[in-house]
Design a protein around this motif. Structure first.
Motif, PDB file in Angstrom:
ATOM      1  N   ARG A 100       0.872  -1.149  -0.115  1.00  0.00           N
ATOM      2  CA  ARG A 100      -0.096   0.047   0.134  1.00  0.00           C
ATOM      3  C   ARG A 100       0.815   1.336  -0.030  1.00  0.00           C
ATOM      4  N   VAL A 101       2.066   0.999  -0.126  1.00  0.00           N
ATOM      5  CA  VAL A 101       3.005   2.307   0.223  1.00  0.00           C
ATOM      6  C   VAL A 101       4.107   2.149  -0.755  1.00  0.00           C
ATOM      7  N   VAL A 298      11.461  -9.545  12.285  1.00  0.00           N
ATOM      8  CA  VAL A 298       9.762  -9.238  12.036  1.00  0.00           C
ATOM      9  C   VAL A 298       9.604  -9.720  10.729  1.00  0.00           C
TER      10      VAL A 298
ATOM     11  N   ASN B  81      -4.364  -1.394  10.205  1.00  0.00           N
ATOM     12  CA  ASN B  81      -4.063  -2.146   8.988  1.00  0.00           C
ATOM     13  C   ASN B  81      -4.186  -1.294   7.393  1.00  0.00           C
ATOM     14  N   GLU B  82      -4.098  -0.233   7.766  1.00  0.00           N
ATOM     15  CA  GLU B  82      -4.502   0.760   6.385  1.00  0.00           C
ATOM     16  C   GLU B  82      -3.141   0.864   5.744  1.00  0.00           C
ATOM     17  N   VAL B  83      -1.927   1.246   6.368  1.00  0.00           N
ATOM     18  CA  VAL B  83      -0.730   1.470   5.789  1.00  0.00           C
ATOM     19  C   VAL B  83       0.408   0.270   5.817  1.00  0.00           C
ATOM     20  N   PHE B  84       0.427   0.027   6.925  1.00  0.00           N
ATOM     21  CA  PHE B  84       1.310  -1.047   7.478  1.00  0.00           C
ATOM     22  C   PHE B  84       0.270  -2.347   7.981  1.00  0.00           C
ATOM     23  N   THR B  85       0.925  -3.541   7.972  1.00  0.00           N
ATOM     24  CA  THR B  85       0.310  -4.383   8.955  1.00  0.00           C
ATOM     25  C   THR B  85       0.531  -4.219  10.217  1.00  0.00           C
ATOM     26  N   THR B 114       3.368  -7.476  14.667  1.00  0.00           N
ATOM     27  CA  THR B 114       4.830  -7.443  14.777  1.00  0.00           C
ATOM     28  C   THR B 114       5.091  -8.082  16.143  1.00  0.00           C
TER      29      THR B 114
END
Lengths: 443, 342
Positions: A100-101, A298, B81-85, B114
């Motif tokens: 998404r980025v 991670v 959960n929009e930009v990263f998990t 994470t």
């Protein structure tokens, strides 16, 4: 008259197969009456071609084209050359919805259209963790510190004075084919296998620099490589590997690295997943323990069926894929075809590639084209006459250790379906009687 | 001191230092690093906390920093959960006791956060310190890193609300990481002599009696990657298939608006979507807000150049000095006109 006159006996999908781009635009714009005319002219062309050709020949020969009858363009009109305008389809691309980025994303190499083993630098896949920069090489520094007699700093001038080597190696992202662990997810080899490229890299062996700093060989066990970008990407590399064939490289395919690939300096870690090939390399630290960095604790950890994660999985095991014919392509015709693809192994040279056209029941050994190099892409080819019936095409590589690329069933029996990383299963392409090729998994 | 004598002095120091290195096989190449240089770059923190700077930060201090610098991407509770998990979620009190995340064993985790993965607290300290916040890496002080991490650990119920994380107690907290016992290096994919775990044999004839089609590509997935006809060569043994998204489009697809390229090149798309909020507001939301505002154009050009925050929430927009005046003006015009893609 449309320019793409079909030949008799060819598989042509209506209407795209025999309409010119102009006509396709007309049809999609709703000018349906045009379609009828096009059908008539196309069927006339099919029926009439052999007759017309017998009578007087191919218009592409009989009518001299403009490029044979006019003056061409001057030298150095384009001081840095570019591909032909007709090659615009072969571009690196993102897979929609994967990330998404854009600054922390992936673009894939168009393997479906590449030849040989070298990836053109402009089509090399990209993976950035916090965007890319075009770094001024005069301001770039490499520092080596930690368990060394003397921490040292090198400018690019310093590094490029050293005795350099040039070596051809593949780089594959650990997550290549990761979308397909559970099931088929993407249509073409660009998206299924395109986090894969191969270049000639020029640089100085890391061992030379470590010796120059007086590495403490008794206590040193690992090195940390660190990038100069915002994420300052870090990865641990075991010392035996660091002293083996790792390069600190500035050259790629005869020129400097491209900014997207780490200009002016990157680590080259042959046989190991791309994340360890730290770009915009600014520092090497020598230590006695692994670092468990973000991309070792991670991400880039492989989830196993028992719920544990494998940490520091690095080696890209033997793998291959047929690049033509492959998913999303259509064969033009029955008859002779050259099945071609790529094979590679992070443990050494490719020894053999076998190809099946019946879903893995029977196999024939393909030709390996030279050069066959350790930890480099190897091109394979095999002749095939397609009789027009459905087929399932597969390739299976074996490396010099005797390891044979596994099937999906074999891979999943050990590692389950949730790993994301290090999927090296045999790829299957289904060929329908229409000539259409699609991505499938067979068990 | 004159610039020349400064240079001369620096040159002497470097030459003297280089002279000290008697062992180099490459005379004149490279020089010793100064202690300040090593300190400036040697920022890594290992699992045994070698490299960790002293300092401390409380959960409460972390909340404030989090709201200002982390929420836009990670959500107020690290759950986004929009930009990263997601950073947080999927761990239990029992996991903290055992050091194994039960969700993996029960196989009921829809997604891995994470905190479900990371075994070592040092990893989070190191990464936040070197790479966060996303648009201003390395801008946090050590105390701020401790504070942000304290809040993150509190969100994961690893430390209580009144906790202060410091270099003194971080090793103790590491012993509460939910997945600390969930890692293995027992595999053949690291060591240079490692042995593979999956085996196949190169059977050549009549290898299987039955071939099952296990999985094939649904149409929507085939069609989600643009027109495949445009992603293949126009000559050769094969052509790309026409797929629905681009069917009939082909070469006729309208050219993208020049601002699209400029926007990506200038780095805007890292934080702004055309129609969707990322870190900052979407371009179309901006256009909507300033629809009837005649002064908006010059005002926004100024804001892009100088940076700012508060207009759309707490996420700060850093100054965009690298974008030229002409490019900034063109981009703002384009944004205010509704960001047409073609």
């Amino acid at each position: 008259m449309p320019q793409n006159t079909p030949r008799p006996g060819r598989i042509q999908r209506a209407p795209e197969g025999f309409l010119s781009p102009e006509q396709i635009r007309d049809v999609s714009a709703g000018r349906r009456d045009f379609l009828r005319t096009a059908f008539v002219s196309a069927s006339m062309a099919v029926a009439g071609t052999s007759v017309a050709r017998a009578a007087d020949g191919d218009p592409a020969i009989l009518t001299l084209p403009e490029h044979s009858t006019t003056l061409g363009r001057p030298v150095a009109e384009r001081p840095y050359g570019a591909p032909s305008q007709f090659e615009a389809g072969l571009r690196r691309r993102e897979s929609p919805g994967l990330t998404r980025v854009a600054g922390s994303s992936v673009s894939f190499s168009p393997l479906q259209g590449l030849f040989g083993i070298i990836t053109p630098s402009g089509l090399h896949f990209e993976r950035h963790h916090q965007g890319w920069h075009d770094i001024d090489p005069a301001r770039h520094r490499l520092m080596i510190n930690g368990l060394v007699k003397e921490a040292r700093v090198y400018t690019m001038d310093d590094l490029m004075r050293l005795p350099s080597v040039s070596r051809i190696h593949f780089i594959e992202c650990g997550a290549n084919t990761g979308m397909e662990w559970g099931n088929v997810a993407v249509p073409t080899v660009q998206y299924s296998h395109g986090m894969l490229s191969c270049s000639e890299f020029t640089g100085v062996p890391l061992s030379v620099l470590l010796d120059d700093c007086g590495i403490d060989r008794k206590r040193a066990k690992f090195v940390l490589a660190e990038g100069a970008d915002g994420s300052s990407m870090t990865r641990t590399i075991s010392l035996d590997r660091a002293l083996d064939d790792v390069l600190v490289a500035w050259g790629q395919n005869g020129e400097m690295l491209r900014p997207e690939n780490g200009y002016p300096l990157r680590l080259v870690v042959p046989g190991v997943q791309g994340v360890s090939w730290v770009k915009w390399l600014r520092r090497i630290e020598v230590g006695d323990q692994p670092w468990a960095t973000k991309d070792e604790a991670v991400h880039y950890i492989d989830l196993m069926p028992d719920g544990t994660h494998r940490q520091y999985t690095s080696i890209q095991e033997c793998k291959s894929v047929i690049t033509t014919p492959s998913g999303g392509q259509t064969l033009l015709d029955k008859g002779f075809h050259n099945i071609t693809g790529l094979a590679w192994s992070g443990r050494g040279k490719v020894k053999r590639v076998d190809v099946s056209v019946d879903g893995g029941r029977n196999w024939r050994t393909a030709r390996l084209e030279t050069p066959v190099l350790s930890k480099a892409l190897t091109r394979f080819n095999i002749d095939w006459v397609w009789d027009g019936s459905p087929a399932i095409l597969q390739s299976r590589a074996m490396d010099e250790t005797g390891y044979v690329q596994p099937t999906y069933a074999q891979l999943r029996a050990v590692r389950g379906t949730r790993s994301i990383y290090h999927n090296n299963a045999i790829q299957s392409w289904k060929l329908a009687d229409s000539g259409d090729v699609s991505n499938v998994q067979v068990f | 001191m004159s610039r020349f004598s400064e240079l001369l002095l620096a040159g002497c120091l470097i030459a003297a230092a280089a002279g000290a290195s008697a062992d180099s096989s490459f005379p004149g190449v490279g020089r010793p690093a100064t202690p300040s240089e090593v300190k400036a770059w040697d920022i890594d923190v290992r699992p045994d906390f070698k490299g960790l700077p002293p300092g401390k930060g409380s959960v409460d201090q972390g909340i404030e920093l989090w709201e200002a610098k982390c929420t836009a991407c990670h959500g107020s509770f690290g759950e986004s959960n929009e930009v990263f998990t997601p950073l947080v979620g999927g761990t239990t009190k029992e996991d903290i006791e055992t050091g194994r995340v039960g969700a993996y064993i029960r196989q009921d985790a829809p997604q891995r956060s994470t905190l479900m993965k990371v075994p070592t607290l040092s990893t989070l300290w190191d990464y936040i310190n070197r790479a966060m916040p996303w648009n201003a890496p390395k801008s946090l002080s050590p105390d701020e890193v401790y504070a942000v991490l304290a809040y993150l650990l509190h969100l994961g119920e690893i430390v209580p609300a009144d906790f202060t994380l410091s270099d003194k107690n971080i090793a103790e907290v590491q012993k509460r990481m939910p997945n600390r016992n969930g890692m293995t290096t027992k595999h053949g994919m690291w060591d240079i002599k490692g042995k593979p775990d999956v085996k196949n044999v190169a059977c050549m004839k009549n290898c299987k009696t039955q071939i099952t089609m296990g999985s094939s590509l649904p149409d929507y997935a085939r069609d989600a990657h643009g027109n495949l006809a445009d992603q293949n060569r126009v000559i050769g043994a094969v052509r790309g298939q026409q797929t629905s998204e681009g069917a009939g489009g082909g070469a006729a697809a309208p050219a993208p608006h020049p601002a699209m390229d400029l926007m990506k090149k200038s780095g805007c798309s890292g934080c702004h979507g055309i129609a969707s909020k990322i870190l900052g507001p979407s371009f179309r939301d901006i256009a909507k807000r300033y629809k009837d505002d005649k002064g908006a154009e010059s005002q926004l050009i100024g804001r892009v150049k100088a940076g700012g925050s508060g207009t759309w929430g707490d996420a700060a927009m850093p100054p965009q000095a690298h974008v030229s005046d002409a490019d900034t003006a063109a981009l703002i015009k384009w944004i205010l006109s509704g960001s047409p893609e073609n």
